[in-house]
Scaffold this motif. Structure first.
Motif, PDB file in Angstrom:
ATOM      1  N   PRO A   1     -11.776  -4.369  15.837  1.00  0.00           N
ATOM      2  CA  PRO A   1     -11.980  -3.170  15.019  1.00  0.00           C
ATOM      3  C   PRO A   1     -10.927  -3.044  13.931  1.00  0.00           C
ATOM      4  O   PRO A   1      -9.798  -3.509  14.071  1.00  0.00           O
ATOM      5  CB  PRO A   1     -11.874  -2.026  16.035  1.00  0.00           C
ATOM      6  N   VAL A   2     -11.319  -2.413  12.829  1.00  0.00           N
ATOM      7  CA  VAL A   2     -10.415  -2.124  11.722  1.00  0.00           C
ATOM      8  C   VAL A   2     -10.434  -0.601  11.507  1.00  0.00           C
ATOM      9  O   VAL A   2     -11.302   0.091  12.013  1.00  0.00           O
ATOM     10  CB  VAL A   2     -10.835  -2.861  10.440  1.00  0.00           C
ATOM     11  N   ARG A   3      -9.473  -0.109  10.720  1.00  0.00           N
ATOM     12  CA  ARG A   3      -9.369   1.345  10.593  1.00  0.00           C
ATOM     13  C   ARG A   3      -9.033   1.757   9.164  1.00  0.00           C
ATOM     14  O   ARG A   3      -8.151   1.169   8.530  1.00  0.00           O
ATOM     15  CB  ARG A   3      -8.289   1.863  11.552  1.00  0.00           C
ATOM     16  N   LEU A   4      -9.742   2.765   8.674  1.00  0.00           N
ATOM     17  CA  LEU A   4      -9.448   3.322   7.360  1.00  0.00           C
ATOM     18  C   LEU A   4      -8.182   4.169   7.437  1.00  0.00           C
ATOM     19  O   LEU A   4      -8.061   5.045   8.292  1.00  0.00           O
ATOM     20  CB  LEU A   4     -10.617   4.179   6.878  1.00  0.00           C
ATOM     21  N   ILE A   5      -7.244   3.917   6.532  1.00  0.00           N
ATOM     22  CA  ILE A   5      -6.017   4.696   6.438  1.00  0.00           C
ATOM     23  C   ILE A   5      -6.093   5.505   5.148  1.00  0.00           C
ATOM     24  O   ILE A   5      -6.084   4.946   4.044  1.00  0.00           O
ATOM     25  CB  ILE A   5      -4.770   3.789   6.413  1.00  0.00           C
ATOM     26  N   VAL A   6      -6.211   6.814   5.287  1.00  0.00           N
ATOM     27  CA  VAL A   6      -6.379   7.693   4.122  1.00  0.00           C
ATOM     28  C   VAL A   6      -5.016   8.138   3.620  1.00  0.00           C
ATOM     29  O   VAL A   6      -4.216   8.699   4.373  1.00  0.00           O
ATOM     30  CB  VAL A   6      -7.252   8.906   4.465  1.00  0.00           C
ATOM     31  N   ARG A   7      -4.767   7.861   2.328  1.00  0.00           N
ATOM     32  CA  ARG A   7      -3.520   8.293   1.698  1.00  0.00           C
ATOM     33  C   ARG A   7      -3.842   8.984   0.373  1.00  0.00           C
ATOM     34  O   ARG A   7      -4.938   9.488   0.189  1.00  0.00           O
ATOM     35  CB  ARG A   7      -2.588   7.089   1.515  1.00  0.00           C
ATOM     36  N   GLY A   8      -2.877   8.990  -0.527  1.00  0.00           N
ATOM     37  CA  GLY A   8      -3.009   9.824  -1.713  1.00  0.00           C
ATOM     38  C   GLY A   8      -3.832   9.291  -2.858  1.00  0.00           C
ATOM     39  O   GLY A   8      -4.047  10.000  -3.847  1.00  0.00           O
ATOM     40  N   SER A   9      -4.313   8.060  -2.782  1.00  0.00           N
ATOM     41  CA  SER A   9      -5.021   7.482  -3.934  1.00  0.00           C
ATOM     42  C   SER A   9      -6.496   7.868  -4.006  1.00  0.00           C
ATOM     43  O   SER A   9      -7.196   7.458  -4.933  1.00  0.00           O
ATOM     44  CB  SER A   9      -4.905   5.952  -3.911  1.00  0.00           C
ATOM     45  N   THR A  10      -6.981   8.657  -3.050  1.00  0.00           N
ATOM     46  CA  THR A  10      -8.382   9.107  -3.089  1.00  0.00           C
ATOM     47  C   THR A  10      -8.423  10.624  -2.991  1.00  0.00           C
ATOM     48  O   THR A  10      -7.599  11.250  -2.326  1.00  0.00           O
ATOM     49  CB  THR A  10      -9.205   8.499  -1.950  1.00  0.00           C
ATOM     50  N   GLY A  11      -9.413  11.196  -3.653  1.00  0.00           N
ATOM     51  CA  GLY A  11      -9.610  12.633  -3.634  1.00  0.00           C
ATOM     52  C   GLY A  11     -11.013  12.969  -4.105  1.00  0.00           C
ATOM     53  O   GLY A  11     -11.851  12.063  -4.273  1.00  0.00           O
TER      54      GLY A  11
ATOM     55  N   ALA B   1       0.809  -1.216   0.000  1.00  0.00           N
ATOM     56  CA  ALA B   1       0.000   0.000   0.000  1.00  0.00           C
ATOM     57  C   ALA B   1       0.843   1.267   0.000  1.00  0.00           C
ATOM     58  O   ALA B   1       0.416   2.303  -0.521  1.00  0.00           O
ATOM     59  CB  ALA B   1      -0.942  -0.004   1.207  1.00  0.00           C
ATOM     60  N   THR B   2       2.026   1.206   0.590  1.00  0.00           N
ATOM     61  CA  THR B   2       2.896   2.383   0.607  1.00  0.00           C
ATOM     62  C   THR B   2       4.042   2.267  -0.393  1.00  0.00           C
ATOM     63  O   THR B   2       4.902   3.137  -0.454  1.00  0.00           O
ATOM     64  CB  THR B   2       3.473   2.620   2.019  1.00  0.00           C
ATOM     65  N   ALA B   3       4.052   1.195  -1.177  1.00  0.00           N
ATOM     66  CA  ALA B   3       5.102   1.013  -2.183  1.00  0.00           C
ATOM     67  C   ALA B   3       4.688   1.574  -3.536  1.00  0.00           C
ATOM     68  O   ALA B   3       5.528   1.722  -4.422  1.00  0.00           O
ATOM     69  CB  ALA B   3       5.441  -0.472  -2.324  1.00  0.00           C
ATOM     70  N   ILE B   4       3.401   1.860  -3.712  1.00  0.00           N
ATOM     71  CA  ILE B   4       2.935   2.409  -4.980  1.00  0.00           C
ATOM     72  C   ILE B   4       2.766   3.920  -4.842  1.00  0.00           C
ATOM     73  O   ILE B   4       2.720   4.461  -3.727  1.00  0.00           O
ATOM     74  CB  ILE B   4       1.619   1.748  -5.426  1.00  0.00           C
ATOM     75  N   ASP B   5       2.693   4.603  -5.970  1.00  0.00           N
ATOM     76  CA  ASP B   5       2.573   6.061  -5.987  1.00  0.00           C
ATOM     77  C   ASP B   5       1.409   6.459  -6.885  1.00  0.00           C
ATOM     78  O   ASP B   5       1.399   6.105  -8.065  1.00  0.00           O
ATOM     79  CB  ASP B   5       3.888   6.658  -6.507  1.00  0.00           C
ATOM     80  N   PRO B   6       0.415   7.167  -6.330  1.00  0.00           N
ATOM     81  CA  PRO B   6       0.327   7.624  -4.938  1.00  0.00           C
ATOM     82  C   PRO B   6       0.054   6.463  -3.985  1.00  0.00           C
ATOM     83  O   PRO B   6      -0.460   5.422  -4.406  1.00  0.00           O
ATOM     84  CB  PRO B   6      -0.856   8.598  -4.961  1.00  0.00           C
ATOM     85  N   GLU B   7       0.406   6.672  -2.723  1.00  0.00           N
ATOM     86  CA  GLU B   7       0.165   5.629  -1.733  1.00  0.00           C
ATOM     87  C   GLU B   7      -1.330   5.387  -1.572  1.00  0.00           C
ATOM     88  O   GLU B   7      -2.151   6.264  -1.808  1.00  0.00           O
ATOM     89  CB  GLU B   7       0.817   6.015  -0.400  1.00  0.00           C
ATOM     90  N   LEU B   8      -1.647   4.168  -1.143  1.00  0.00           N
ATOM     91  CA  LEU B   8      -3.014   3.670  -1.230  1.00  0.00           C
ATOM     92  C   LEU B   8      -3.851   3.975   0.008  1.00  0.00           C
ATOM     93  O   LEU B   8      -3.444   3.696   1.139  1.00  0.00           O
ATOM     94  CB  LEU B   8      -2.959   2.155  -1.456  1.00  0.00           C
ATOM     95  N   THR B   9      -5.033   4.515  -0.231  1.00  0.00           N
ATOM     96  CA  THR B   9      -6.049   4.584   0.817  1.00  0.00           C
ATOM     97  C   THR B   9      -6.634   3.182   0.974  1.00  0.00           C
ATOM     98  O   THR B   9      -7.076   2.569  -0.008  1.00  0.00           O
ATOM     99  CB  THR B   9      -7.162   5.575   0.433  1.00  0.00           C
ATOM    100  N   THR B  10      -6.630   2.663   2.198  1.00  0.00           N
ATOM    101  CA  THR B  10      -7.021   1.265   2.394  1.00  0.00           C
ATOM    102  C   THR B  10      -7.529   1.064   3.809  1.00  0.00           C
ATOM    103  O   THR B  10      -7.380   1.939   4.668  1.00  0.00           O
ATOM    104  CB  THR B  10      -5.810   0.348   2.109  1.00  0.00           C
ATOM    105  N   VAL B  11      -8.121  -0.070   4.050  1.00  0.00           N
ATOM    106  CA  VAL B  11      -8.607  -0.434   5.389  1.00  0.00           C
ATOM    107  C   VAL B  11      -7.554  -1.320   6.046  1.00  0.00           C
ATOM    108  O   VAL B  11      -7.196  -2.370   5.501  1.00  0.00           O
ATOM    109  CB  VAL B  11      -9.960  -1.152   5.318  1.00  0.00           C
ATOM    110  N   ARG B  12      -7.069  -0.896   7.187  1.00  0.00           N
ATOM    111  CA  ARG B  12      -6.015  -1.645   7.884  1.00  0.00           C
ATOM    112  C   ARG B  12      -6.629  -2.774   8.703  1.00  0.00           C
ATOM    113  O   ARG B  12      -7.493  -2.553   9.561  1.00  0.00           O
ATOM    114  CB  ARG B  12      -5.206  -0.726   8.791  1.00  0.00           C
ATOM    115  N   LEU B  13      -6.169  -3.992   8.432  1.00  0.00           N
ATOM    116  CA  LEU B  13      -6.566  -5.169   9.209  1.00  0.00           C
ATOM    117  C   LEU B  13      -5.409  -5.529  10.147  1.00  0.00           C
ATOM    118  O   LEU B  13      -4.306  -5.800   9.669  1.00  0.00           O
ATOM    119  CB  LEU B  13      -6.878  -6.352   8.286  1.00  0.00           C
ATOM    120  N   PRO B  14      -5.633  -5.537  11.463  1.00  0.00           N
ATOM    121  CA  PRO B  14      -4.553  -5.806  12.418  1.00  0.00           C
ATOM    122  C   PRO B  14      -4.217  -7.291  12.474  1.00  0.00           C
ATOM    123  O   PRO B  14      -4.648  -8.021  13.381  1.00  0.00           O
ATOM    124  CB  PRO B  14      -5.130  -5.298  13.745  1.00  0.00           C
ATOM    125  N   ALA B  15      -3.438  -7.765  11.506  1.00  0.00           N
ATOM    126  CA  ALA B  15      -3.217  -9.208  11.340  1.00  0.00           C
ATOM    127  C   ALA B  15      -2.581  -9.847  12.573  1.00  0.00           C
ATOM    128  O   ALA B  15      -3.001 -10.919  13.015  1.00  0.00           O
ATOM    129  CB  ALA B  15      -2.351  -9.458  10.111  1.00  0.00           C
TER     130      ALA B  15
END
Length: 346
Positions: free
Chosen positions: A330-340, A290-304
């Motif tokens: 609980p899970v959490r949305l991580i907002v990064r650059g792939s959404t606008g 998720a952070t290796a691509i550009d822009p970084e990915l907005t995604t839902v974090r699963l606490p594996a």
């Protein structure tokens, strides 16, 4: 027996030695070293026993204890694949909690993925105390368990389809809710759902919640296409879908996992679309990708890792005859650059 620096042989410390050093009974030493002291001896006593054991270099004789209790103190973790980063995190968390309780974890990738898991032992019931299985159906473990003989905890699996098993899940539905709310707040109404082609409960939950979350919103459209869980398949599927989008072009692609999202981003670039200016893309899992691509990915974090730890605690509770904690994590949305903001569509 152990050998000292001068070559002399000395006796290994016993539980009696620990009891004498700590000023407690051997029964108390057994409870503390077996991890079953809570509610039976005080915290101070348990700490005194642990300190005495460490000072003497005492280690419990697990083989003797296993013969005495009829336990192997070994659990089997079954996963669909070893190549998925999520399952590596599940194993790390499960193994950490198991080690704290003198348990071992054998990791077993099912040869048939989410299909029926074969018994990797001559007799799993004799080799194991219980089974922890991630992202599979309970009936896939029937042969391995020898019916319902082995205690089973299912992770990321359908509670209704797991009779006789304890289920521990992530709050996947809330993850979709957070994601859709985020996109709506940016004006998105037209979605392409890049769904996994794998037929499993975990992906069904995401699809159902997405449908429910968008069904009561006038003017909202959702088109679903399915892809294998690889970047290249996702790229090809997304390109085909965007070239045949119908009357309304999507402004956002909602992907069932981060690999699919990486493929969607790749498709957008090949088609001359900018992410997120022309097309927003979201993932699910928050893998390192998720952070290796550009822009970084907005995604839902699963606490594996915590998920694996939570599952192992549930299995230990079942083995001890206690009620397992099964509330969804609980899970959490991580907002990064792939959404606008949504781009205007004709």
């Amino acid at each position: 027996m152990t050998s000292g620096q001068d070559g002399a042989t000395t006796a290994r410390p016993t539980s009696r030695d620990v009891a004498r050093a700590a000023g407690v009974s051997q029964a108390a030493v057994s409870l503390v070293m077996g991890g079953k002291w809570r509610g039976r001896v005080s915290e101070a006593t348990a700490e005194r026993v642990r300190a005495a054991a460490e000072g003497l270099g005492y280690r419990p004789n697990l083989a003797a204890r296993n013969l005495r209790t009829g336990r192997t103190r070994t659990a089997l973790l079954v996963v669909p694949a070893l190549t998925n980063e999520f399952f590596a995190g599940v194993y790390t968390g499960a193994a950490r909690v198991a080690a704290e309780h003198d348990f071992g974890v054998v990791l077993y990738p099912s040869p048939d993925g989410i299909g029926p898991a074969r018994d990797p032992f001559p007799n799993a019931r004799a080799a194991l105390d219980g089974v922890l299985a991630s992202s599979m159906a309970a009936d896939a473990l029937t042969d391995l368990r020898g019916g319902d003989d082995l205690p089973l905890v299912m992770l990321d699996s359908d509670p209704a389809g797991s009779p006789g098993a304890t289920t521990v899940n992530l709050d996947l539905a809330d993850g979709i809710r957070q994601l859709v709310d985020h996109l709506r707040a940016h004006g998105h109404q037209h979605f392409l759902h890049l769904a996994s082609a794998v037929d499993s409960w975990t992906f069904d939950v995401r699809a159902r919640e997405l449908a429910a979350r968008t069904a009561d919103s006038p003017g909202t459209t959702v088109r679903t296409v399915r892809s294998a869980l690889t970047v290249e398949d996702a790229r090809a599927t997304t390109e085909r879908a965007l070239r045949t989008s119908g009357l309304v072009e999507p402004t956002a692609v909602i992907c069932d996992d981060d690999k699919l999202a990486a493929g969607a981003c790749k498709a957008a670039r090949r088609m001359g679309l900018r992410v997120p200016d022309d097309l927003s893309v979201t993932g699910f899992d928050d893998l390192s990708l998720a952070t290796a691509i550009d822009p970084e990915l907005t995604t839902v974090r699963l606490p594996a890792e915590e998920f694996g730890a939570h599952g192992m605690r549930a299995l230990l509770a079942v083995l001890d005859g206690r009620a397992a904690e099964t509330a969804p994590l609980p899970v959490r949305l991580i907002v990064r650059g792939s959404t606008g903001p949504a781009a205007p569509r004709p």
